[in-house]
Design a protein around this motif. Structure first.
Motif, PDB file in Angstrom:
ATOM      1  N   TYR A 139      -2.843  11.377  -6.483  1.00 10.04           N
ATOM      2  CA  TYR A 139      -3.813  10.225  -7.125  1.00 10.04           C
ATOM      3  C   TYR A 139      -4.917  10.864  -7.626  1.00 10.04           C
ATOM      4  O   TYR A 139      -5.212  11.963  -7.771  1.00 10.04           O
ATOM      5  N   ASP A 140      -6.047  10.015  -7.704  1.00 10.51           N
ATOM      6  CA  ASP A 140      -7.236  10.329  -8.615  1.00 10.51           C
ATOM      7  C   ASP A 140      -7.936  11.779  -8.112  1.00 10.51           C
ATOM      8  O   ASP A 140      -8.133  12.626  -8.927  1.00 10.51           O
TER       9      ASP A 140
ATOM     10  N   ASP B  92      -0.200   4.692  -5.140  1.00 10.26           N
ATOM     11  CA  ASP B  92      -0.298   3.800  -6.377  1.00 10.26           C
ATOM     12  C   ASP B  92      -0.156   2.319  -5.881  1.00 10.26           C
ATOM     13  O   ASP B  92      -1.057   1.549  -6.408  1.00 10.26           O
ATOM     14  N   VAL B  93       0.864   2.005  -4.850  1.00 12.04           N
ATOM     15  CA  VAL B  93       0.858   0.697  -4.268  1.00 12.04           C
ATOM     16  C   VAL B  93      -0.547   0.353  -3.520  1.00 12.04           C
ATOM     17  O   VAL B  93      -1.162  -0.806  -3.854  1.00 12.04           O
ATOM     18  N   LYS B  94      -1.001   1.327  -2.786  1.00  8.93           N
ATOM     19  CA  LYS B  94      -2.252   1.140  -1.974  1.00  8.93           C
ATOM     20  C   LYS B  94      -3.544   0.668  -3.051  1.00  8.93           C
ATOM     21  O   LYS B  94      -4.190  -0.148  -2.912  1.00  8.93           O
TER      22      LYS B  94
ATOM     23  N   TYR C 100      -3.229  -0.303  -5.912  1.00 10.91           N
ATOM     24  CA  TYR C 100      -3.202  -1.551  -6.627  1.00 10.91           C
ATOM     25  C   TYR C 100      -3.348  -2.826  -5.845  1.00 10.91           C
ATOM     26  O   TYR C 100      -3.933  -3.695  -6.200  1.00 10.91           O
ATOM     27  N   GLN C 101      -3.120  -2.739  -4.442  1.00  9.59           N
ATOM     28  CA  GLN C 101      -3.462  -3.877  -3.523  1.00  9.59           C
ATOM     29  C   GLN C 101      -4.706  -3.910  -3.151  1.00  9.59           C
ATOM     30  O   GLN C 101      -5.259  -5.000  -2.957  1.00  9.59           O
TER      31      GLN C 101
ATOM     32  N   ARG D 255      -8.818   1.473  -5.868  1.00  6.30           N
ATOM     33  CA  ARG D 255      -8.851   2.806  -6.006  1.00  6.30           C
ATOM     34  C   ARG D 255      -9.397   3.707  -5.062  1.00  6.30           C
ATOM     35  O   ARG D 255      -9.053   4.801  -4.685  1.00  6.30           O
TER      36      ARG D 255
ATOM     37  N   ARG E 159     -11.763  10.156 -13.970  1.00  3.26           N
ATOM     38  CA  ARG E 159     -11.173   9.588 -12.545  1.00  3.26           C
ATOM     39  C   ARG E 159     -10.262  10.759 -12.086  1.00  3.26           C
ATOM     40  O   ARG E 159     -10.206  10.727 -11.064  1.00  3.26           O
TER      41      ARG E 159
END
Lengths: 266, 227
Positions: B57-58, B83-85, B87-88, B91, B211
């Motif tokens: 991730y970032d 990515d799901v976390k 998105y929900q 970031r 990012r």
């Protein structure tokens, strides 16, 4: 949350949208009739044109809800990944969600596969998302994106346009969409030529948006009072780069001064 | 009629642990270390396509040693989770600690309940705006987590490499020193490792991409840093 682990036959692969579906987090389909008294926020004019080093993308900042202004400073031009951008016109809520999902889809693919999608692959991904939105589009919630990027394999800028059914069309030189798209397109068409340089290309995009705002009530022009100016970005082999707002403001001021001198602003 | 054998639970666990350790020791090692501008991960890896070190991730990176297909499955699950976390929620809410805990839980579960433990050791690293908060989580095949605050070594010959790292490491060392130190520690006194034998990546605090902090250090740049 638990670690998402899938059996080999059940794995969503590098697709983020499929992953969301597998986890039951997919996008719900719209079943209500929005014409029944709901006022939906709409975004308006977006422009993209090809030049010597890549592409320029631009969009005004206004979002409307019916005949009133919903937002004055909405951004319609977004980076999709390092070498591509997506601009949106249409139902703002859906459009912004689509941009967010599209950005994630590209990044997710890149991380899982260890390599970025080709520019055409990205354009096709977006087409599938527009098509998935078709049921909503039939009810007046259409989202029309404009996709452009720098093709690292062919070493040139490319532009893709879409219709509500997910139809994907590659434009050779330039395009504009949204309520003021027609006016912007005409303005760009009058002066576009092969191999424009960086400054002229930005100038032309700015002019297109100016003409669109002049003719179309849903397109916002330069707002000197609040200091809100359209978004302009370039995509070259060095990636997506936003043109600083102060430079955009100067270009608009110069354009207005030129028009006044020519006796056109009366 | 066959009689089931009785195996003492201690013996059973020990056998599994030995099995996993043997598998891991066969692979080549990897070093993760903090440096002044973030986290450096250097691995001995002659393959240029099958990565041991990757982006989650970032600001989070992943590295694994042992059986490639097993740690790669964990890597993909980590990308999917992050990515799901993001998105929900947001970031900013995606962090290495919770991911490390999930990995630990899963590895622990597999170790206790499955026939075959996973023959992997993994590293989850995160770079933060303040150097003091950078994180290195080293997770073993049985789900044991170590939270390291200087460096950590994964894989075959970890003890010898750790000893060499102990003498090389200095707090707040530069990228060049860290790369040289880590590669020397990996190689040992009798060998020298060429850029083509290495896979090196960093999580940079001052990344040019606002990012994504993850960046691979490849041939040209690596040669310069090692010189």
């Amino acid at each position: 949350m638990s670690l998402p682990l899938f059996a080999p036959h059940d794995d969503p692969g590098p697709s983020f949208v499929h992953l969301l579906d597998k986890l039951g987090l997919g996008f719900p389909e719209v079943t209500a009739d929005p014409s029944a008294g709901l006022t939906i926020t709409h975004g308006t004019t977006i422009v993209a044109l090809r030049y010597a080093d890549g592409v320029v993308m631009a969009g005004d900042r206004r979002a409307t809800a019916g005949s009133s202004i919903a937002h004055r400073a909405m951004d319609k031009v977004h980076p999709a990944d390092r070498h591509s951008g997506v601009a949106i016109a249409g139902a703002a809520g859906f459009a912004l969600e689509m941009v967010k999902l599209f950005q994630l889809q590209l990044e997710h693919y890149e991380k899982v596969e260890g390599a970025a999608l080709s520019l055409e692959g990205k354009a096709n991904q977006l087409a599938q998302m527009v098509r998935q939105n078709l049921p909503s589009a039939m009810q007046g919630l259409a989202v029309i994106p404009l996709f452009a990027g720098y093709d690292l394999r062919r070493r040139q800028g490319r532009i893709y346009t879409y219709d509500v059914t997910g139809g994907r069309y590659e434009e050779s030189d330039f395009h504009a969409d949204g309520s003021g798209g027609r006016d912007a397109r005409t303005a760009v068409k009058m002066q576009w030529r092969e191999g424009l340089d960086h400054d002229t290309a930005i100038e032309l995009a700015v002019q297109g948006l100016y003409e669109a705002a002049d003719e179309d009530s849903a397109t916002g022009g330069p707002d000197a009072v609040r200091g809100i100016y359209p978004t302009v970005a370039t995509i070259t082999e060095h990636g997506f780069e936003r043109v600083p707002e102060i430079e955009v403001a100067e270009r608009f001021a110069a354009l207005i001064a030129r028009k006044t001198a020519q006796g056109l602003n009366r | 009629m066959s009689m089931p054998f009785y195996v003492a639970p201690e013996q059973f666990m020990k056998d599994k642990a030995d099995y996993a350790r043997k598998g891991i020791a066969r692979g080549r090692a990897l070093v993760g270390t903090l440096y002044t501008d973030g986290v450096l991960i250097a691995a001995e890896n002659p393959s240029h396509t099958l990565h041991k070190v990757s982006e989650i991730y970032d600001r989070i990176a992943f590295a694994g040693v042992g059986k490639y297909n097993e740690f790669d499955q964990l890597r993909v699950a980590g990308v999917q989770h992050a990515d799901v976390k993001g998105y929900q929620y947001s970031r900013e809410d995606v962090d290495a600690r919770s991911l490390a805990n999930l990995y630990a839980r899963y590895l622990g579960q597999v170790f206790t309940h499955d026939m075959k433990p996973m023959e992997v050791e993994i590293l989850v690293a995160e770079v933060t705006p303040h150097a003091d908060d950078d994180q290195l989580f080293h997770i073993l095949y049985d789900g044991t987590v170590f939270d390291e605050d200087r460096f950590t070594v994964l894989g075959g010959e970890a003890e010898a490499i750790t000893t060499r790292m102990e003498s090389a490491y200095t707090t707040g060392w530069s990228l060049g020193d860290a790369v040289k130190g880590a590669v020397k520690a990996l190689a040992g006194p009798e060998r020298t490792l060429e850029p083509k034998d290495l896979e090196v990546a960093v999580l940079e605090r001052s990344s040019t991409d606002a990012r994504r902090a993850f960046r691979r250090i490849e041939n040209g740049e690596l040669t310069t840093l090692l010189a």
